[in-house]
Design a protein around this motif. Structure first.
Motif, PDB file in Angstrom:
ATOM      1  N   ILE A 162       3.486   5.667  -6.037  1.00 33.11           N
ATOM      2  CA  ILE A 162       3.150   5.692  -7.466  1.00 33.11           C
ATOM      3  C   ILE A 162       2.093   6.758  -7.745  1.00 33.11           C
ATOM      4  CG2 ILE A 162       2.086   4.345  -9.330  1.00 33.11           C
ATOM      5  CD1 ILE A 162       3.456   1.881  -8.128  1.00 33.11           C
ATOM      6  N   LYS A 163       1.128   6.931  -6.828  1.00 32.10           N
ATOM      7  CA  LYS A 163       0.111   7.971  -6.980  1.00 32.10           C
ATOM      8  C   LYS A 163       0.758   9.357  -7.071  1.00 32.10           C
ATOM      9  CE  LYS A 163      -3.617   7.956  -4.430  1.00 32.10           C
ATOM     10  NZ  LYS A 163      -4.788   7.853  -5.305  1.00 32.10           N
ATOM     11  N   THR A 217       0.837  -1.204   0.000  1.00 37.24           N
ATOM     12  CA  THR A 217       0.000   0.000   0.000  1.00 37.24           C
ATOM     13  C   THR A 217       0.867   1.247   0.000  1.00 37.24           C
ATOM     14  OG1 THR A 217      -1.674  -1.215   1.258  1.00 37.24           O
ATOM     15  CG2 THR A 217      -1.887   1.170   1.180  1.00 37.24           C
ATOM     16  N   TYR A 271      -1.231  -1.256  -9.795  1.00 35.89           N
ATOM     17  CA  TYR A 271      -0.347  -0.097  -9.914  1.00 35.89           C
ATOM     18  C   TYR A 271      -0.584   0.627 -11.246  1.00 35.89           C
ATOM     19  CZ  TYR A 271       2.301  -1.588  -5.777  1.00 35.89           C
ATOM     20  OH  TYR A 271       2.682  -1.919  -4.502  1.00 35.89           O
ATOM     21  N   PHE A 300       2.097   1.772  -3.397  1.00 34.72           N
ATOM     22  CA  PHE A 300       0.931   2.265  -4.132  1.00 34.72           C
ATOM     23  C   PHE A 300       0.806   3.788  -3.984  1.00 34.72           C
ATOM     24  CE2 PHE A 300      -3.655   3.293  -3.880  1.00 34.72           C
ATOM     25  CZ  PHE A 300      -4.122   2.791  -5.083  1.00 34.72           C
TER      26      PHE A 300
END
Length: 506
Positions: free
Chosen positions: A321-322, A315, A384, A318
């Motif tokens: 990457i956002k 997470t 992803y 994650f």
């Protein structure tokens, strides 16, 4: 670099620094929104939280659902409650008040009362502060920042939102690594840090001046001039001309809103705009990305199993990457590609990722052991890719798109309806997602994928293109009854004054 950019835009160096400072301070509200969205999913998986609030596996789904969704309900109510507050007391004090209200809610949450009811009350109160700031922060930023960099500073809100989520995920993972599973500090530290971010937002408002535009609207012209001089760090002819432009704009808007009735929102073209604004924000929530932001650890447990803290680590990645995807969008894509094309392609790509994830999980469920499997790696990669597509389309774009839809006469209530829809369906999906994960398993991803296909069709066949157009071109004010009446009045006023009318009535 700031000096070079200031010289190319005609702004002073100090004016540039103050504009960026204002953007950074108010967009702490976006960081707070993102941090709170991300922190709760990890906290709800912690054994110490379950022990302190005295519930077991049979109540886990209900607690997760209520802990997240009740805050969204408070935020939904705040969208409507904040308008009279900011209209009467201004943008600066409205944001500071929202930060204070959030601190009250966060303090109730972090206090180890051993009472789920108290924790839920804290979530609702925090939601009131969060929802109110989400409405006023973009408004204050757009009213005070120079037009040359307004788009860039306006994008800080979404960027800070993703940065808040990123920070929350890594803090969840960090406390899981450094505290025992039964230590209350494991969940109190992440939750308690919300007080720091909200405090910085509230205290930061004392370093800023009130909105020059709001001050002008309430007749406080001397204060408005001082506010504009401060934010621009200049009082030359260009700033004086800008002040006159603000005064003329405020007078025109007041004239345009004269005699406004709320029933106009459901008449003719206005009804189409209102429904479109609601549908756009509903679609944003129906992509599944917001649910993933809240319940990331639970989703990753579904994909990789329930061993160790791998769900929290995945997470956290994650979240990183956002941030990267949203940064690239803001810097290189936001104003270079048509909005309709981006929204359609983004939804189709997300649908492909979600449906593929469902297919893999259906045929290769996550193993009970901690063993890494090719199917697990594939599902992680697909999610992803999904979040990259979201942050290049339905994550950042609905905010500017909806703000461009409405003419001046109905812009404030129109945007309020849109933002309220965002919080309403945020509430709906955050309430239902834990049950979907528990009862549907891989079918949850299939459902999000089907929603994404419908969203792509909606974007392509219903939405109109707004990129590169003026607000007048987008709203086509002369086509609406209220707009036409306003133009006819202006035309008659010009004619009686002996001037050549500048407005053509069609």
């Amino acid at each position: 670099m700031a000096g070079f950019f200031a010289s190319t835009t005609g702004m002073t160096r100090m004016g540039m620094l103050r504009a960026y400072w204002l953007g950074m301070v108010v967009c702490i509200g976006g960081f707070l929104f993102g941090y709170d969205s991300g922190i709760i999913g990890g906290v709800l998986t912690m054994t110490s939280f379950e022990n302190d609030f005295r519930y077991g596996s049979t109540d886990r789904t209900t607690v997760s659902s209520l802990a997240v969704s009740l805050q969204q309900l408070g935020a939904f109510v705040a969208c409507f409650a904040i308008w009279p507050v900011t209209h009467r007391f201004g943008r600066k004090w409205a944001i500071a008040t929202c930060a204070f209200i959030f601190c009250i809610g966060a303090a109730i949450e972090v206090g180890n009362t051993y009472s789920r009811a108290a924790f839920y009350v804290g979530r609702v109160i925090a939601g009131l502060g969060l929802g109110g700031s989400s409405v006023v922060v973009p408004m204050f930023s757009s009213e005070m920042t120079p037009r040359q960099i307004r788009g860039q500073i306006g994008s800080f809100y979404q960027l800070m939102y993703t940065l808040g989520i990123f920070t929350s995920y890594w803090i969840d993972w960090g406390v899981a690594q450094n505290y025992t599973k039964t230590d209350s500090r494991m969940w109190q530290i992440p939750v308690g840090l919300q007080l720091l971010w909200a405090g910085l937002l509230g205290l930061g408002m004392f370093t800023l001046k009130e909105s020059a535009r709001w001050l002008t609207a309430v007749g406080r012209h001397e204060e408005a001039w001082e506010s504009l001089k401060w934010i621009r760090a200049d009082d030359g002819p260009l700033i004086q001309a800008e002040m006159e432009e603000i005064r003329a704009g405020v007078e025109m808007e007041a004239h345009a809103r004269e005699g406004f009735r709320i029933t106009e929102m459901i008449q003719g073209d206005n009804l189409r705009r209102t429904l479109t604004a609601s549908a756009v924000f509903t679609a944003q929530q129906a992509t599944g990305a917001t649910a993933f932001a809240y319940y990331g650890p639970q989703y990753f447990k579904l994909m990789v199993g329930n061993k160790g803290n791998s769900d929290l680590l995945l997470t956290a990645i994650f979240g990183a990457i956002k941030v990267a995807a949203c940064s690239l969008f803001v810097l290189f894509v936001a104003d270079t590609v048509g909005r309709r094309k981006i929204l359609t392609c983004g939804a189709l790509f997300m649908a492909a990722c979600q449906i593929s994830t469902a297919a893999v999980l259906r045929s290769h469920p996550a193993p009970a052991s901690a063993q890494v499997t090719p199917s697990g790696i594939a599902t992680i990669a697909l999610i992803y890719l999904f979040v990259i597509a979201y942050n290049f389309s339905w994550g950042p774009l609905p905010w500017p798109y909806v703000s461009e839809l409405f003419p001046t006469r109905i812009r404030e209530p129109g945007i309020a309806v849109g933002v309220a829809s965002q919080w309403l369906f945020n509430f709906v999906f955050s309430l239902t997602t834990p049950y979907m994960i528990t009862n549907m398993g891989w079918g949850t991803f299939l459902l999000w994928g089907i929603f994404d296909i419908c969203i792509a069709a909606f974007a392509w066949f219903v939405l109109t293109e707004t990129q590169g157009k003026s607000l007048e071109e987008i709203t086509n004010v002369s086509s609406s009854p209220s707009g036409k009446a306003f133009l006819e009045e202006e035309y008659e006023h010009e004619r009686r004054s002996g001037k050549t009318p500048e407005v053509e009535i069609k």
